[in-house]
Design a protein around this motif. Structure first.
Motif, PDB file in Angstrom:
ATOM      1  N   UNK A   1       9.849   8.633 -11.979  1.00 45.29           N
ATOM      2  CA  UNK A   1       9.619   7.189 -11.948  1.00 45.29           C
ATOM      3  C   UNK A   1       8.336   6.884 -11.179  1.00 45.29           C
ATOM      4  N   UNK A   2       7.179   7.208 -11.730  1.00 45.30           N
ATOM      5  CA  UNK A   2       5.939   7.012 -10.979  1.00 45.30           C
ATOM      6  C   UNK A   2       5.636   5.556 -10.646  1.00 45.30           C
ATOM      7  N   UNK A   3       6.048   4.616 -11.506  1.00 47.49           N
ATOM      8  CA  UNK A   3       5.803   3.202 -11.206  1.00 47.49           C
ATOM      9  C   UNK A   3       6.547   2.771  -9.946  1.00 47.49           C
ATOM     10  N   UNK A   4       7.749   3.275  -9.789  1.00 48.20           N
ATOM     11  CA  UNK A   4       8.543   2.953  -8.601  1.00 48.20           C
ATOM     12  C   UNK A   4       7.849   3.458  -7.340  1.00 48.20           C
TER      13      UNK A   4
ATOM     14  N   UNK B   1       4.138   2.462  -2.422  1.00 47.61           N
ATOM     15  CA  UNK B   1       2.827   2.612  -1.797  1.00 47.61           C
ATOM     16  C   UNK B   1       2.165   1.253  -1.596  1.00 47.61           C
ATOM     17  N   UNK B   2       2.263   0.413  -2.602  1.00 48.46           N
ATOM     18  CA  UNK B   2       1.711  -0.940  -2.523  1.00 48.46           C
ATOM     19  C   UNK B   2       2.366  -1.723  -1.386  1.00 48.46           C
ATOM     20  N   UNK B   3       3.645  -1.523  -1.210  1.00 49.77           N
ATOM     21  CA  UNK B   3       4.400  -2.286  -0.206  1.00 49.77           C
ATOM     22  C   UNK B   3       4.032  -1.877   1.221  1.00 49.77           C
ATOM     23  N   UNK B   4       3.926  -0.573   1.501  1.00 54.49           N
ATOM     24  CA  UNK B   4       3.769  -0.136   2.893  1.00 54.49           C
ATOM     25  C   UNK B   4       2.308  -0.086   3.343  1.00 54.49           C
ATOM     26  N   UNK B   5       1.350  -0.182   2.424  1.00 54.92           N
ATOM     27  CA  UNK B   5      -0.057  -0.084   2.815  1.00 54.92           C
ATOM     28  C   UNK B   5      -0.656  -1.475   2.999  1.00 54.92           C
ATOM     29  N   UNK B   6      -1.367  -1.651   4.088  1.00 53.97           N
ATOM     30  CA  UNK B   6      -1.983  -2.950   4.363  1.00 53.97           C
ATOM     31  C   UNK B   6      -3.429  -3.021   3.884  1.00 53.97           C
TER      32      UNK B   6
ATOM     33  N   UNK C   1       4.208  14.266 -15.683  1.00 51.65           N
ATOM     34  CA  UNK C   1       3.330  13.150 -16.023  1.00 51.65           C
ATOM     35  C   UNK C   1       1.911  13.699 -16.160  1.00 51.65           C
ATOM     36  N   UNK C   2       1.131  13.103 -17.048  1.00 47.71           N
ATOM     37  CA  UNK C   2      -0.212  13.621 -17.308  1.00 47.71           C
ATOM     38  C   UNK C   2      -1.169  12.455 -17.526  1.00 47.71           C
ATOM     39  N   UNK C   3      -2.297  12.478 -16.780  1.00 48.23           N
ATOM     40  CA  UNK C   3      -3.279  11.401 -16.900  1.00 48.23           C
ATOM     41  C   UNK C   3      -4.692  11.960 -16.971  1.00 48.23           C
TER      42      UNK C   3
ATOM     43  N   UNK D   1      -3.440   0.105 -12.290  1.00 49.62           N
ATOM     44  CA  UNK D   1      -4.075  -1.215 -12.218  1.00 49.62           C
ATOM     45  C   UNK D   1      -3.123  -2.389 -11.993  1.00 49.62           C
ATOM     46  N   UNK D   2      -1.856  -2.347 -12.429  1.00 51.66           N
ATOM     47  CA  UNK D   2      -0.990  -3.487 -12.099  1.00 51.66           C
ATOM     48  C   UNK D   2      -0.704  -3.622 -10.602  1.00 51.66           C
ATOM     49  N   UNK D   3      -0.872  -2.551  -9.858  1.00 51.72           N
ATOM     50  CA  UNK D   3      -0.498  -2.536  -8.445  1.00 51.72           C
ATOM     51  C   UNK D   3      -1.693  -2.465  -7.504  1.00 51.72           C
ATOM     52  N   UNK D   4      -2.823  -1.940  -7.990  1.00 51.95           N
ATOM     53  CA  UNK D   4      -3.980  -1.696  -7.120  1.00 51.95           C
ATOM     54  C   UNK D   4      -5.282  -1.994  -7.854  1.00 51.95           C
TER      55      UNK D   4
END
Length: 208
Positions: free
Chosen positions: A120-123, A128-133, A168-170, A180-183
């Motif tokens: 679940x990479x999106x999770x 990461x988005x939540x805990x990083x300022x 997963x492969x990118x 991009x939806x998160x960062x």
């Protein structure tokens, strides 16, 4: 005696040979280059998926002495190895899906070579988005270069060069699109055969 799972993750640092270790050094040199212009902003840093602790050694060496550095992994065996290598670093066991930290608790969150292993990479990205300022430093293998190099050196032939555990492969552009939806991407590097992104968390409208 180290467990099989520990051997799997220590192998690339201990058994990669001259060329493999050269590539790893280039990887960390590129990652450091992305952080250096912002290093004095980083008073608190969290590494997620620290594995056996070799990456933690590198990261700690980059940070100002006053920075608070914490590292974590899901595997208690890997954490034990990481503690032996880094006696001055704090390590905790936790899942990337449920990080035990407050929102925006760290100036920088680091996750190197983890995302490709996750169901679940999106999770994970949301955590990461939540805990990083301020920033997130993220890396994955760059496809199809990663598998092509494995295949050329005769590794994992029956899986067409795919490393066991990589689900997963990118490509570099694919990873940018995926996050991009998160960062938003602040900077990037492409040391063969990886993609490294320095990211800034996106916030909901009206949230600073």
């Amino acid at each position: 005696m180290r467990s099989d799972s520990t051997e799997e993750f220590t192998g690339k640092y201990e058994k990669s040979g001259v060329i493999g270790l050269w590539l790893i050094d280039r990887f960390f040199t590129a990652a450091r280059r992305l952080l250096m212009p912002r290093i004095n902003q980083l008073e608190s840093v969290l590494e997620i998926g620290c594995g056996p602790g070799y990456s933690s050694q590198r990261i700690q060496g980059w940070l100002p002495e006053a920075s608070r550095f914490l590292a974590s992994d899901l595997s208690i065996d890997l954490i034990s190895n990481a503690r032996r290598l880094n006696p001055s670093v704090g390590f905790i066991q936790q899942s990337v899906y449920e990080l035990a930290h407050a929102d925006r608790a760290f100036d920088l969150a680091v996750m190197l070579e983890v995302l490709e292993h996750l169901d679940e990479p999106e999770r994970a990205l949301r955590e990461l988005q939540r805990v990083s300022s301020k920033y997130v430093l993220l890396s994955t293998p760059r496809e199809p270069i990663w598998r092509t190099l494995n295949f050329c050196r005769g590794k994992y032939l029956t899986d067409l060069g795919n490393t066991p555990g990589h689900i997963q492969h990118w490509s570099s552009s694919g990873l940018r699109k995926f996050v991009s939806p998160y960062f938003e991407v602040v900077d990037s590097a492409q040391p063969i055969p990886w993609t490294i992104l320095l990211l800034k968390p996106r916030r909901p409208d009206g949230e600073g």
